[in-house]
Design a protein around this motif. Structure first.
Motif, mmCIF file in Angstrom:
data_model
loop_
_atom_site.group_PDB
_atom_site.id
_atom_site.type_symbol
_atom_site.label_atom_id
_atom_site.label_comp_id
_atom_site.label_asym_id
_atom_site.label_seq_id
_atom_site.Cartn_x
_atom_site.Cartn_y
_atom_site.Cartn_z
ATOM 1 N N VAL A 69 0.921 -1.192 -0.058
ATOM 2 C CA VAL A 69 0.030 0.011 -0.142
ATOM 3 C C VAL A 69 0.916 1.262 -0.246
ATOM 4 O O VAL A 69 0.462 2.235 -0.697
ATOM 5 C CB VAL A 69 -0.892 -0.157 1.292
ATOM 6 N N ARG A 70 1.877 1.248 0.803
ATOM 7 C CA ARG A 70 2.778 2.366 0.829
ATOM 8 C C ARG A 70 3.392 2.505 -0.539
ATOM 9 O O ARG A 70 3.593 3.709 -0.936
ATOM 10 C CB ARG A 70 4.060 2.285 1.793
ATOM 11 N N LEU A 71 3.928 1.502 -1.304
ATOM 12 C CA LEU A 71 4.409 1.819 -2.725
ATOM 13 C C LEU A 71 3.248 2.307 -3.647
ATOM 14 O O LEU A 71 3.621 3.184 -4.473
ATOM 15 C CB LEU A 71 4.876 0.272 -3.281
ATOM 16 N N ALA A 72 1.932 1.822 -3.465
ATOM 17 C CA ALA A 72 1.134 2.281 -4.333
ATOM 18 C C ALA A 72 0.902 3.776 -4.030
ATOM 19 O O ALA A 72 0.453 4.597 -4.989
ATOM 20 C CB ALA A 72 -0.119 1.509 -4.136
ATOM 21 N N ASP A 73 0.825 4.306 -2.693
ATOM 22 C CA ASP A 73 0.502 5.515 -2.551
ATOM 23 C C ASP A 73 1.621 6.269 -2.936
ATOM 24 O O ASP A 73 1.363 7.432 -3.296
ATOM 25 C CB ASP A 73 0.553 5.645 -0.816
ATOM 26 N N ARG A 74 3.019 6.017 -3.131
ATOM 27 C CA ARG A 74 4.194 6.551 -3.716
ATOM 28 C C ARG A 74 3.569 7.068 -5.283
ATOM 29 O O ARG A 74 3.769 8.078 -5.772
ATOM 30 C CB ARG A 74 5.342 6.015 -3.803
ATOM 31 N N PHE A 75 2.831 5.985 -5.936
ATOM 32 C CA PHE A 75 2.558 6.313 -7.414
ATOM 33 C C PHE A 75 1.403 7.496 -7.464
ATOM 34 O O PHE A 75 1.338 8.208 -8.086
ATOM 35 C CB PHE A 75 2.402 4.995 -7.989
ATOM 36 N N ILE A 76 0.553 7.190 -6.313
ATOM 37 C CA ILE A 76 -0.579 8.210 -6.354
ATOM 38 C C ILE A 76 -0.134 9.413 -5.915
ATOM 39 O O ILE A 76 -0.622 10.530 -6.429
ATOM 40 C CB ILE A 76 -1.503 7.548 -5.328
ATOM 41 N N ARG A 77 0.837 9.754 -5.268
ATOM 42 C CA ARG A 77 1.351 11.166 -4.954
ATOM 43 C C ARG A 77 2.091 11.614 -6.019
ATOM 44 O O ARG A 77 1.727 12.989 -6.491
ATOM 45 C CB ARG A 77 2.364 11.079 -3.831
ATOM 46 N N VAL A 78 2.795 10.864 -6.902
ATOM 47 C CA VAL A 78 3.265 11.360 -8.229
ATOM 48 C C VAL A 78 2.150 11.914 -9.150
ATOM 49 O O VAL A 78 2.164 12.893 -9.637
ATOM 50 C CB VAL A 78 3.928 10.390 -8.925
ATOM 51 N N ALA A 79 1.209 11.177 -9.321
ATOM 52 C CA ALA A 79 -0.033 11.701 -9.870
ATOM 53 C C ALA A 79 -0.651 12.786 -9.498
ATOM 54 O O ALA A 79 -0.977 13.754 -10.122
ATOM 55 C CB ALA A 79 -1.057 10.401 -9.963
ATOM 56 N N ASN A 80 -1.107 12.692 -7.936
ATOM 57 C CA ASN A 80 -1.462 14.370 -7.540
ATOM 58 C C ASN A 80 -0.601 15.268 -7.707
ATOM 59 O O ASN A 80 -1.271 16.510 -8.003
ATOM 60 C CB ASN A 80 -1.747 13.777 -5.906
ATOM 61 N N THR A 81 0.719 14.993 -7.805
ATOM 62 C CA THR A 81 1.823 16.146 -7.929
ATOM 63 C C THR A 81 1.574 16.623 -9.437
ATOM 64 O O THR A 81 1.488 17.858 -9.720
ATOM 65 C CB THR A 81 3.209 15.878 -7.625
ATOM 66 N N ALA A 82 1.541 15.874 -10.190
ATOM 67 C CA ALA A 82 1.424 15.997 -11.652
ATOM 68 C C ALA A 82 0.017 16.930 -12.059
ATOM 69 O O ALA A 82 0.081 17.707 -12.827
ATOM 70 C CB ALA A 82 1.535 14.882 -12.488
ATOM 71 N N ASN A 83 -0.719 16.594 -11.119
ATOM 72 C CA ASN A 83 -2.258 16.952 -11.458
ATOM 73 C C ASN A 83 -2.331 18.613 -11.152
ATOM 74 O O ASN A 83 -3.327 19.281 -11.708
ATOM 75 C CB ASN A 83 -3.356 16.223 -10.525
ATOM 76 N N SER A 84 -1.357 19.281 -10.615
ATOM 77 C CA SER A 84 -1.315 20.859 -10.464
ATOM 78 C C SER A 84 -0.860 21.383 -11.912
ATOM 79 O O SER A 84 -1.103 22.526 -11.709
ATOM 80 C CB SER A 84 -0.261 21.031 -9.368
ATOM 81 N N ASP A 104 -5.457 13.180 -18.589
ATOM 82 C CA ASP A 104 -4.234 12.862 -19.232
ATOM 83 C C ASP A 104 -3.310 11.736 -18.393
ATOM 84 O O ASP A 104 -2.493 10.837 -18.838
ATOM 85 C CB ASP A 104 -3.507 13.914 -19.466
ATOM 86 N N ILE A 105 -3.213 12.335 -17.056
ATOM 87 C CA ILE A 105 -2.634 11.383 -15.978
ATOM 88 C C ILE A 105 -2.876 9.995 -15.975
ATOM 89 O O ILE A 105 -2.218 9.371 -15.907
ATOM 90 C CB ILE A 105 -2.576 12.296 -14.797
ATOM 91 N N HIS A 106 -4.231 9.932 -15.814
ATOM 92 C CA HIS A 106 -4.575 8.391 -15.542
ATOM 93 C C HIS A 106 -4.477 7.717 -16.735
ATOM 94 O O HIS A 106 -4.178 6.482 -16.578
ATOM 95 C CB HIS A 106 -6.103 8.574 -15.260
ATOM 96 N N MET A 107 -4.322 8.060 -17.946
ATOM 97 C CA MET A 107 -4.093 7.293 -19.237
ATOM 98 C C MET A 107 -2.567 7.134 -19.212
ATOM 99 O O MET A 107 -2.118 5.958 -19.726
ATOM 100 C CB MET A 107 -4.469 7.970 -20.576
#
Length: 92
Positions: free
Chosen positions: A21-36, A42-45
């Motif tokens: 879960v911590r590893l998955a959360d790291r990927f989600i943080r990358v997506a959330n940062t990119a979302n700014s 685009d990010i989800h694809m």
């Protein structure tokens, strides 16, 4: 949880789940940062493309999967289950 398993085995499973879960959360943080700066659509694809690319690499070079179509079916089923579970989660 299987209460018949030894406590140490259950603790190790919990620890592995937490690491996952911590590893998955790291990927989600990358997506959330990119979302700014980028659209979430685009990010989800891009994440889906990246996951497909990485899974193909693992299948071919790490697991040496002999039947690519069986692997595709297995990965599709796993993704479908994960997506349905997250869509049903009211906290998402």
């Amino acid at each position: 949880m299987d209460n018949n398993k030894p406590r140490k085995a259950r603790a190790n499973e919990s620890s592995e789940t937490e690491k996952f879960v911590r590893l998955a959360d790291r990927f989600i943080r990358v997506a959330n940062t990119a979302n700014s700066k980028l659209l979430a659509t685009d990010i989800h694809m891009a994440f889906l493309y990246g996951a497909a690319r990485y899974n193909a690499f693992v299948a071919k070079n790490v697991l040496d999967v002999p039947n690519h179509e069986a692997f595709v079916t297995e990965m599709t089923a796993a993704y479908t289950e994960m997506l349905r579970n997250h869509l049903a989660d009211p906290s998402v």
